[in-house]
Structure formats: structure tokens, C-alpha cells
Scaffold this motif. Sequence first.
Motif, mmCIF file in Angstrom:
data_model
loop_
_atom_site.group_PDB
_atom_site.id
_atom_site.type_symbol
_atom_site.label_atom_id
_atom_site.label_comp_id
_atom_site.label_asym_id
_atom_site.label_seq_id
_atom_site.Cartn_x
_atom_site.Cartn_y
_atom_site.Cartn_z
ATOM 1 N N ALA A 141 -34.991 -77.128 -17.872
ATOM 2 C CA ALA A 141 -34.867 -77.668 -19.227
ATOM 3 C C ALA A 141 -33.651 -77.078 -19.927
ATOM 4 N N GLY A 142 -33.393 -75.787 -19.719
ATOM 5 C CA GLY A 142 -32.257 -75.135 -20.358
ATOM 6 C C GLY A 142 -30.922 -75.721 -19.960
ATOM 7 N N THR A 143 -30.833 -76.273 -18.750
ATOM 8 C CA THR A 143 -29.567 -76.896 -18.325
ATOM 9 C C THR A 143 -29.205 -78.084 -19.207
ATOM 10 N N LEU A 144 -30.196 -78.634 -19.921
ATOM 11 C CA LEU A 144 -29.990 -79.826 -20.750
ATOM 12 C C LEU A 144 -29.776 -79.487 -22.220
ATOM 13 N N ASN A 145 -29.768 -78.183 -22.552
ATOM 14 C CA ASN A 145 -29.705 -77.778 -23.960
ATOM 15 C C ASN A 145 -28.385 -77.067 -24.251
ATOM 16 N N PRO A 146 -27.509 -77.665 -25.049
ATOM 17 C CA PRO A 146 -26.202 -77.052 -25.318
ATOM 18 C C PRO A 146 -26.284 -75.743 -26.101
ATOM 19 N N ASN A 147 -27.418 -75.454 -26.745
ATOM 20 C CA ASN A 147 -27.562 -74.205 -27.496
ATOM 21 C C ASN A 147 -28.084 -73.059 -26.645
ATOM 22 N N ALA A 148 -28.512 -73.331 -25.407
ATOM 23 C CA ALA A 148 -29.101 -72.301 -24.562
ATOM 24 C C ALA A 148 -28.030 -71.354 -24.028
ATOM 25 N N ARG A 149 -28.420 -70.111 -23.833
ATOM 26 C CA ARG A 149 -27.505 -69.120 -23.258
ATOM 27 C C ARG A 149 -27.355 -69.321 -21.756
ATOM 28 N N TYR A 150 -28.475 -69.535 -21.076
ATOM 29 C CA TYR A 150 -28.464 -69.716 -19.622
ATOM 30 C C TYR A 150 -28.673 -71.189 -19.312
ATOM 31 N N ARG A 151 -27.698 -71.800 -18.682
ATOM 32 C CA ARG A 151 -27.763 -73.242 -18.402
ATOM 33 C C ARG A 151 -27.562 -73.491 -16.911
ATOM 34 N N LYS A 152 -28.321 -72.775 -16.109
ATOM 35 C CA LYS A 152 -28.220 -72.863 -14.659
ATOM 36 C C LYS A 152 -29.618 -72.970 -14.073
ATOM 37 N N ALA A 153 -29.815 -73.986 -13.244
ATOM 38 C CA ALA A 153 -31.096 -74.141 -12.565
ATOM 39 C C ALA A 153 -31.290 -73.004 -11.567
ATOM 40 N N VAL A 154 -32.555 -72.604 -11.375
ATOM 41 C CA VAL A 154 -32.873 -71.576 -10.390
ATOM 42 C C VAL A 154 -34.025 -72.065 -9.523
ATOM 43 N N SER A 155 -34.179 -71.454 -8.371
ATOM 44 C CA SER A 155 -35.273 -71.786 -7.448
ATOM 45 C C SER A 155 -36.287 -70.652 -7.436
ATOM 46 N N THR A 156 -37.462 -70.934 -6.904
ATOM 47 C CA THR A 156 -38.472 -69.879 -6.787
ATOM 48 C C THR A 156 -37.965 -68.765 -5.880
ATOM 49 N N GLU A 157 -37.170 -69.119 -4.892
ATOM 50 C CA GLU A 157 -36.609 -68.104 -3.994
ATOM 51 C C GLU A 157 -35.660 -67.171 -4.743
ATOM 52 N N GLU A 158 -34.881 -67.725 -5.658
ATOM 53 C CA GLU A 158 -33.969 -66.890 -6.447
ATOM 54 C C GLU A 158 -34.731 -65.963 -7.374
#
Length: 396
Positions: free
Chosen positions: A174-191
Motif C-alpha cells: 500500500a505504501g508504494t501507492l502513497n506519495p506521502n509515505a517514507r518507504y515506498r518499496k514492496a517487500v516479501s515475507t522472505e525479506e
Amino acid sequence: MTGDVAVLGAGMHPWGKWGRSFVEYGTAAARTALADAGLDWRDVASVVGADTVRGGYPGYVAGATFAKALGWQGARVTSVYAACASGAQAVSTARAQILAGLADVVLVVGADAAPKGFFRPAGGDRPDDPDWLRFRVLGATNPTYFGLYARRRMALHGDTLEDFARVKVKNAAAGTLNPNARYRKAVSTEEVAASAVVADPLRLLDICATSDGGAALVLTSMEFARRHGVRNPVRIRAVSTVTPTYPTTVLDLPDIATDSAAGAEPQGPGFRASIARAAYEEAGIGPEDLSLAEVYDLSTALELQWYEDLGLCGAGEGAKLLRDGATALGGRIPVNVSGGLASFGEAVPAQAIAQVCELTWQLRGAAGERQVEGARVGVTANQGLFGHGSSVVAVR
């Protein structure tokens, strides 16, 4: 029903680590909210500031600070401090002023320039301060508490490390879609699993960061909104700022002891559940009426707890609700479509206000790629140290 107030404007300064004063973030958010409302700063009759504090000390008087930065124009000011619930307390104060007829237009502002690392109290001896005691007596930082709470869920409900990781994956998406978010990178459960252990069982990506940022709202009376040409604004229908009731038999940050159930049988819901219940009762709704929720995900495990405390599912069913996709964008009851604190981090006085900003944009249908289809009713949930409840219901 105590009456609705209109949300005519919402604005934010993007979250991050910008290295500037909290005043800059707050005034930027305020000007954005005023522009969104189509109002001039001189139209504001009252400013309610959520205090920026360090280590339990309200060292920055936010209401007057923001009024001065925007340019003295005679508005009344109020400053409130309730730690992470400061924003909801500010909204509650603003709403009370409007409903009492003291002001037609109130600006609510919160901002922070947070220190790096976990929050910790300032020096000095304060034996009556449970937060100070938690650090000095137990050495229990916030991540330590988050880890203990995660262990409790694992023991009681069978939650797994992968369940916790799935919360981060959902919120990061969801954060990848929000221009106000600090972290805008998708992550996986493995990460998530590969990130460093901070407070076992929680990893670095299970715990929110500390951030800089600001958020603001322009609240008005319904009559003012109509005079201003806004016929169907987003409305705040309820604000819950309740405190715990005796006995409290579950450890709750920052307390290091509970009231004994041997001395008094627990009555009704626990503290977090009582926060939501009070908001629902005031708004005349139930969890079944919600379109979305913004909750206080200090850690991934705590988000799962909020599902249950908001009544989105039964006790111990939070992880299943997540696994079924119900709380993801497009699910039955999306939670933290803003990206949550997982994507923003904590800017303490601003975060409860930012939650209402997200509800405002969602209920307007103006949230872009993260829009919840047909959103009509939203709730926020969070809590502040020392027993400050925090929940807002917004409708359209």
C-alpha cells in the motif's frame, strides 16, 4: 449523537528524515490543508496543536508555535499532549470548540522531527512516570514491549512469524501507492525474515521507524461548510479518547504491572477494545458498517491485535483475517491502505491526524491507486502512553 463537524481540508508534509524543524513540516501541512479547504489563514478562528515532545517533556508549545509561524492574526490557540494519541485529542478539542459555538473554523496541526532510533525518556529522576520506570527499572525499550506482545499472541493464538511478516508485506504494498509515505518499496515475507532480529521474535521490518513529518486538518461547522458551498463534506461523527477501567489485567505500554484479577473480576472489553466500542456507540455504527480502518501498527503483531479490538473478527482470528486477504486493498475491510506506520514511521504528534487525512481522501474518492471502492465509513485506532485512547469515526 453530539453532532457532526466537517473536514474541509486535509494536508500533509511527506514523512522521511529531512533534518529540518518540526515547525517547517507543520506549517507546510497547514498551508496544504488550508488550500485544500479553499480558505485563507485569516479565516481560521482557532488553532489546536498536537505537542511535539521529547522524553515525556512537552518542550514545544505547538499551538502558538504554528500560529506564529503562519503569522499572528489573533486566533485562539490550544496545545495538547497525549503522546501518540495527541492528534486525536487535538481533533476532539477542535470539534468541541466548533460544537460549542466558539469557532466556525479550526486548524488542527501536528508535526515532529523525531530522533533516530527508538524513543527513550530524557534524563532525571521521575519515579511517578511509568514510562521512565519502564526504561530505568526494566530496561524495556519500545521494541522489547513489541516483542513480548508478539510472543503473547504466538502463545495464545498460534500466530507465526510468517503471519507477522504478511502484515508488513501488505502495508508496504500500500505504501508504494502513497506519495506521502517514507518507504515506498514492496517487500516479501522472505525479506522480512532475513532482516535483523531486533526484539525476538520481531525483525527490523516488523517494527516501524521514527520519522519526520506533519499533518493538518481544517475542521468547520456544518453550517460554515454549507455557506462555503460544500454540500456533502466528509464529516467527523465520533472521537473516542477513553481511559482504561479497573481492573486492567493485561500489560499495556508503558505499564510494568497490572491490576490483579484476583482482586476484581474483569468486566467488559479490554482497553483497546473499549476505545473502538466508545467510538462506535457515539457514531451509531458497528464494525459491520466500516469501509476501511487506519490502525496503529507500531509492530506487525500489534496490527493483528487491532483487528480483534476493532471487532473486525473474533479473538485470536486476526491472523486468519489477514491470510484470507480481507484486510488488503480490495478485501472485505481494508486496513492501513495508507501504508500505515510500516510505510511512514512515527512522527508522534502527527500520526493520529494523518490517519484522519487518509480517511478524508478515501471518503472523498480521491485516494488514487489506493482508493477503497465505495468508501463511506472509516475508523482510526491508536493509543497514547499513560492510558490515552484514540479513535475517530469519519463518514460521508
